[in-house]
Design a protein around this motif. Structure first.
Motif, PDB file in Angstrom:
ATOM      1  N   ASP A 164       0.859  -1.190   0.000  1.00 19.52           N
ATOM      2  CA  ASP A 164       0.000   0.000   0.000  1.00 19.52           C
ATOM      3  C   ASP A 164       0.897   1.243   0.000  1.00 19.52           C
ATOM      4  OD1 ASP A 164      -1.650   2.162   0.627  1.00 19.52           O
ATOM      5  OD2 ASP A 164      -2.929   0.989   1.952  1.00 19.52           O
ATOM      6  N   GLU A 165       1.195   1.743  -1.208  1.00 16.14           N
ATOM      7  CA  GLU A 165       2.201   2.809  -1.332  1.00 16.14           C
ATOM      8  C   GLU A 165       1.798   4.070  -0.588  1.00 16.14           C
ATOM      9  OE1 GLU A 165       3.289   3.447  -5.419  1.00 16.14           O
ATOM     10  OE2 GLU A 165       3.550   1.288  -5.763  1.00 16.14           O
ATOM     11  N   GLU A 166       0.510   4.384  -0.611  1.00 18.52           N
ATOM     12  CA  GLU A 166       0.056   5.608   0.054  1.00 18.52           C
ATOM     13  C   GLU A 166       0.210   5.489   1.572  1.00 18.52           C
ATOM     14  OE1 GLU A 166      -2.038   8.777   1.646  1.00 18.52           O
ATOM     15  OE2 GLU A 166      -2.972   6.817   1.800  1.00 18.52           O
ATOM     16  N   LEU A 167      -0.139   4.335   2.122  1.00 23.01           N
ATOM     17  CA  LEU A 167       0.035   4.071   3.562  1.00 23.01           C
ATOM     18  C   LEU A 167       1.507   4.174   3.946  1.00 23.01           C
ATOM     19  CD1 LEU A 167      -1.314   2.764   6.277  1.00 23.01           C
ATOM     20  CD2 LEU A 167      -0.268   0.664   5.415  1.00 23.01           C
ATOM     21  N   MET A 168       2.348   3.557   3.139  1.00 22.44           N
ATOM     22  CA  MET A 168       3.785   3.551   3.426  1.00 22.44           C
ATOM     23  C   MET A 168       4.343   4.968   3.424  1.00 22.44           C
ATOM     24  SD  MET A 168       4.794   0.322   3.727  1.00 22.44           S
ATOM     25  CE  MET A 168       6.474   0.148   3.112  1.00 22.44           C
ATOM     26  N   ARG A 169       3.956   5.741   2.406  1.00 26.68           N
ATOM     27  CA  ARG A 169       4.464   7.117   2.303  1.00 26.68           C
ATOM     28  C   ARG A 169       3.993   7.959   3.485  1.00 26.68           C
ATOM     29  NH1 ARG A 169       3.615   7.370  -2.746  1.00 26.68           N
ATOM     30  NH2 ARG A 169       1.462   8.063  -2.568  1.00 26.68           N
ATOM     31  N   ARG A 170       2.729   7.777   3.852  1.00 29.46           N
ATOM     32  CA  ARG A 170       2.148   8.601   4.913  1.00 29.46           C
ATOM     33  C   ARG A 170       2.848   8.361   6.257  1.00 29.46           C
ATOM     34  NH1 ARG A 170      -2.932   7.148   4.017  1.00 29.46           N
ATOM     35  NH2 ARG A 170      -3.300   5.936   5.897  1.00 29.46           N
ATOM     36  N   HIS A 171       3.344   7.154   6.453  1.00 28.26           N
ATOM     37  CA  HIS A 171       3.948   6.828   7.751  1.00 28.26           C
ATOM     38  C   HIS A 171       5.466   6.644   7.667  1.00 28.26           C
ATOM     39  CE1 HIS A 171      -0.018   6.749   9.414  1.00 28.26           C
ATOM     40  NE2 HIS A 171      -0.404   5.927   8.456  1.00 28.26           N
ATOM     41  N   ARG A 172       6.059   7.221   6.590  1.00 29.50           N
ATOM     42  CA  ARG A 172       7.521   7.260   6.472  1.00 29.50           C
ATOM     43  C   ARG A 172       8.146   5.865   6.559  1.00 29.50           C
ATOM     44  NH1 ARG A 172      10.020  11.893   6.811  1.00 29.50           N
ATOM     45  NH2 ARG A 172      11.806  11.038   7.918  1.00 29.50           N
ATOM     46  N   LEU A 173       7.503   4.905   5.910  1.00 29.48           N
ATOM     47  CA  LEU A 173       8.045   3.552   5.832  1.00 29.48           C
ATOM     48  C   LEU A 173       8.544   3.331   4.411  1.00 29.48           C
ATOM     49  CD1 LEU A 173       5.184   1.697   7.731  1.00 29.48           C
ATOM     50  CD2 LEU A 173       7.485   2.126   8.593  1.00 29.48           C
ATOM     51  N   GLU A 174       9.820   2.947   4.286  1.00 31.02           N
ATOM     52  CA  GLU A 174      10.393   2.819   2.942  1.00 31.02           C
ATOM     53  C   GLU A 174      10.972   1.435   2.725  1.00 31.02           C
ATOM     54  OE1 GLU A 174      12.900   5.812   1.446  1.00 31.02           O
ATOM     55  OE2 GLU A 174      11.495   7.433   1.903  1.00 31.02           O
ATOM     56  N   LEU A 175      10.571   0.834   1.620  1.00 32.86           N
ATOM     57  CA  LEU A 175      11.139  -0.451   1.222  1.00 32.86           C
ATOM     58  C   LEU A 175      12.491  -0.227   0.553  1.00 32.86           C
ATOM     59  CD1 LEU A 175       7.880  -1.947  -0.259  1.00 32.86           C
ATOM     60  CD2 LEU A 175       9.158  -2.929   1.644  1.00 32.86           C
ATOM     61  N   PRO A 176      13.382  -1.220   0.605  1.00 30.42           N
ATOM     62  CA  PRO A 176      14.649  -1.086  -0.116  1.00 30.42           C
ATOM     63  C   PRO A 176      14.397  -0.907  -1.609  1.00 30.42           C
ATOM     64  CG  PRO A 176      14.671  -3.015   1.319  1.00 30.42           C
ATOM     65  CD  PRO A 176      13.266  -2.496   1.319  1.00 30.42           C
ATOM     66  N   PHE A 177      15.293  -0.223  -2.265  1.00 32.46           N
ATOM     67  CA  PHE A 177      15.161   0.047  -3.703  1.00 32.46           C
ATOM     68  C   PHE A 177      14.981  -1.272  -4.454  1.00 32.46           C
ATOM     69  CE2 PHE A 177      17.047   0.516  -7.941  1.00 32.46           C
ATOM     70  CZ  PHE A 177      16.207   1.511  -8.436  1.00 32.46           C
ATOM     71  N   GLY A 178      13.954  -1.332  -5.290  1.00 28.48           N
ATOM     72  CA  GLY A 178      13.746  -2.508  -6.136  1.00 28.48           C
ATOM     73  C   GLY A 178      13.043  -3.666  -5.455  1.00 28.48           C
ATOM     74  N   PHE A 179      12.726  -3.530  -4.150  1.00 26.53           N
ATOM     75  CA  PHE A 179      12.088  -4.640  -3.437  1.00 26.53           C
ATOM     76  C   PHE A 179      10.585  -4.639  -3.726  1.00 26.53           C
ATOM     77  CE2 PHE A 179       9.914  -6.566   0.187  1.00 26.53           C
ATOM     78  CZ  PHE A 179      10.617  -7.746   0.337  1.00 26.53           C
ATOM     79  N   ASP A 180      10.076  -5.783  -4.178  1.00 25.58           N
ATOM     80  CA  ASP A 180       8.650  -5.885  -4.497  1.00 25.58           C
ATOM     81  C   ASP A 180       7.954  -6.755  -3.441  1.00 25.58           C
ATOM     82  OD1 ASP A 180       6.125  -6.274  -5.456  1.00 25.58           O
ATOM     83  OD2 ASP A 180       6.734  -7.208  -7.348  1.00 25.58           O
ATOM     84  N   PRO A 181       7.129  -6.151  -2.574  1.00 21.71           N
ATOM     85  CA  PRO A 181       6.509  -6.929  -1.497  1.00 21.71           C
ATOM     86  C   PRO A 181       5.469  -7.920  -1.995  1.00 21.71           C
ATOM     87  CG  PRO A 181       5.622  -4.702  -1.516  1.00 21.71           C
ATOM     88  CD  PRO A 181       6.734  -4.726  -2.521  1.00 21.71           C
ATOM     89  N   THR A 182       5.053  -7.796  -3.271  1.00 20.55           N
ATOM     90  CA  THR A 182       4.035  -8.721  -3.786  1.00 20.55           C
ATOM     91  C   THR A 182       4.663  -9.963  -4.419  1.00 20.55           C
ATOM     92  OG1 THR A 182       3.959  -7.602  -5.930  1.00 20.55           O
ATOM     93  CG2 THR A 182       2.435  -6.818  -4.233  1.00 20.55           C
ATOM     94  N   ALA A 183       5.979  -9.938  -4.639  1.00 19.96           N
ATOM     95  CA  ALA A 183       6.668 -11.111  -5.209  1.00 19.96           C
ATOM     96  C   ALA A 183       7.067 -12.023  -4.062  1.00 19.96           C
ATOM     97  CB  ALA A 183       7.903 -10.658  -5.990  1.00 19.96           C
ATOM     98  N   ARG A 184       6.441 -13.164  -3.969  1.00 18.24           N
ATOM     99  CA  ARG A 184       6.772 -14.070  -2.860  1.00 18.24           C
ATOM    100  C   ARG A 184       8.111 -14.734  -3.136  1.00 18.24           C
ATOM    101  NH1 ARG A 184       5.326 -12.602   1.122  1.00 18.24           N
ATOM    102  NH2 ARG A 184       5.296 -14.582   2.183  1.00 18.24           N
ATOM    103  N   PRO A 185       9.052 -14.626  -2.196  1.00  9.15           N
ATOM    104  CA  PRO A 185      10.361 -15.251  -2.421  1.00  9.15           C
ATOM    105  C   PRO A 185      10.229 -16.765  -2.408  1.00  9.15           C
ATOM    106  CG  PRO A 185      10.178 -14.447  -0.160  1.00  9.15           C
ATOM    107  CD  PRO A 185       8.946 -14.016  -0.874  1.00  9.15           C
ATOM    108  N   THR A 186      10.991 -17.408  -3.276  1.00  8.83           N
ATOM    109  CA  THR A 186      11.010 -18.869  -3.233  1.00  8.83           C
ATOM    110  C   THR A 186      12.135 -19.266  -2.293  1.00  8.83           C
ATOM    111  OG1 THR A 186      12.402 -18.811  -5.184  1.00  8.83           O
ATOM    112  CG2 THR A 186      10.065 -19.232  -5.532  1.00  8.83           C
TER     113      THR A 186
END
Length: 257
Positions: free
Chosen positions: A229-251
């Motif tokens: 939820d990009e808007e939620l993340m931005r609003r609460h100053r939470l940042e994912l690492p560059f290029g990290f996709d939280p919807t891609a489940r790691p194998t």
């Protein structure tokens, strides 16, 4: 009510202001069921540490209630509650102060009255759970940072807690140590509340996350949904690492045989 249905943690309407007047919490409601692994996310100054310090009565005197495994956090119950809530601090050196690893892990159970073979069995079990049994006679300061963090976890597991609270468990760990700790945490049969800025670690370990922001719970849901939820993340100053996709489940790679 059967004990198995009593939540590990139940926080209701928790509000707290420090003596200098700074209000850190403004009415927090949070329930964590037995066996859940939940990440507590939020920017610096959100009130995460203040909330954690209420869980075992280090802080008190605010408004609202905190209940751990059915026990209200109040003076009469503090000794029992501090056995049920194990807090692993960010810096393992805050927890390791004895000459050897074995003595550090034995410290809590010995203070609670365990002696002899019973005490040794508890120490060996706790060290085995974190993969550090062979280091029992080493001085903690001879270990790597990652090994010291695992011993710090063992000192808490030796008390057989109901809920394990981890403050930034992945900080300052190299990738191998980070993975080893994740494997350990996944294997534990305890309730876990993990305070972290490491969002990929939260996604890997905690199916549920709670965002604490400006002293209130701003979001509570599946970790992947919140991180996507990009808007939620931005609003609460939470940042994912560059290029990290939280919807891609790691194998997960199978462990080598």
């Amino acid at each position: 009510m059967s004990l198995s249905f009593v939540p590990s943690l139940d926080v209701r309407g928790l509000a707290y202001a420090y003596p200098d007047g700074h209000q850190a919490l403004f009415g927090v409601d949070l329930t964590v069921e037995r066996g859940e692994r939940v990440a507590l996310l939020g920017p610096n100054g959100a009130g995460k540490t203040t909330l954690v310090l209420h869980l075992n009565g280090i802080l008190s005197g605010g408004v609202g209630t905190v209940t751990v495994a059915g026990l209200p956090v109040e003076k009469a119950n503090l000794a029992r509650i501090r056995r049920k809530v194990g807090i692993v601090f960010q810096d393992p050196d805050d927890q390791l102060f004895m000459p050897t690893v074995r003595e550090d892990v034995a410290f809590g159970p010995a203070a609670a009255g365990l002696r002899g073979p019973e005490l040794e069995a508890v120490v060996v079990k706790a060290l085995t759970r974190v993969g550090m049994a062979e280091y029992a006679d080493r001085p903690p300061h001879h270990l790597s940072f990652g090994q010291r963090r695992r011993v710090a976890v063992a000192t808490v597991l030796a008390m057989e807690p109901e809920i394990l609270v981890l403050d930034e468990p992945s900080s300052n760990l190299d990738p191998a140590s980070r993975r080893e700790l994740a494997d350990i945490l996944r294997s534990l049969d305890v309730t876990v509340l993990m305070v972290t800025h490491d969002l990929p670690y939260a996604l890997e370990l905690c199916p549920r996350s709670v965002v604490l922001s400006e002293g209130v719970i701003a979001a509570d849901g599946p970790t992947g949904d919140l991180l996507a939820d990009e808007e939620l993340m931005r609003r609460h100053r939470l940042e994912l690492p560059f290029g990290f996709d939280p919807t891609a489940r790691p194998t997960r790679k199978p462990a080598p045989h």
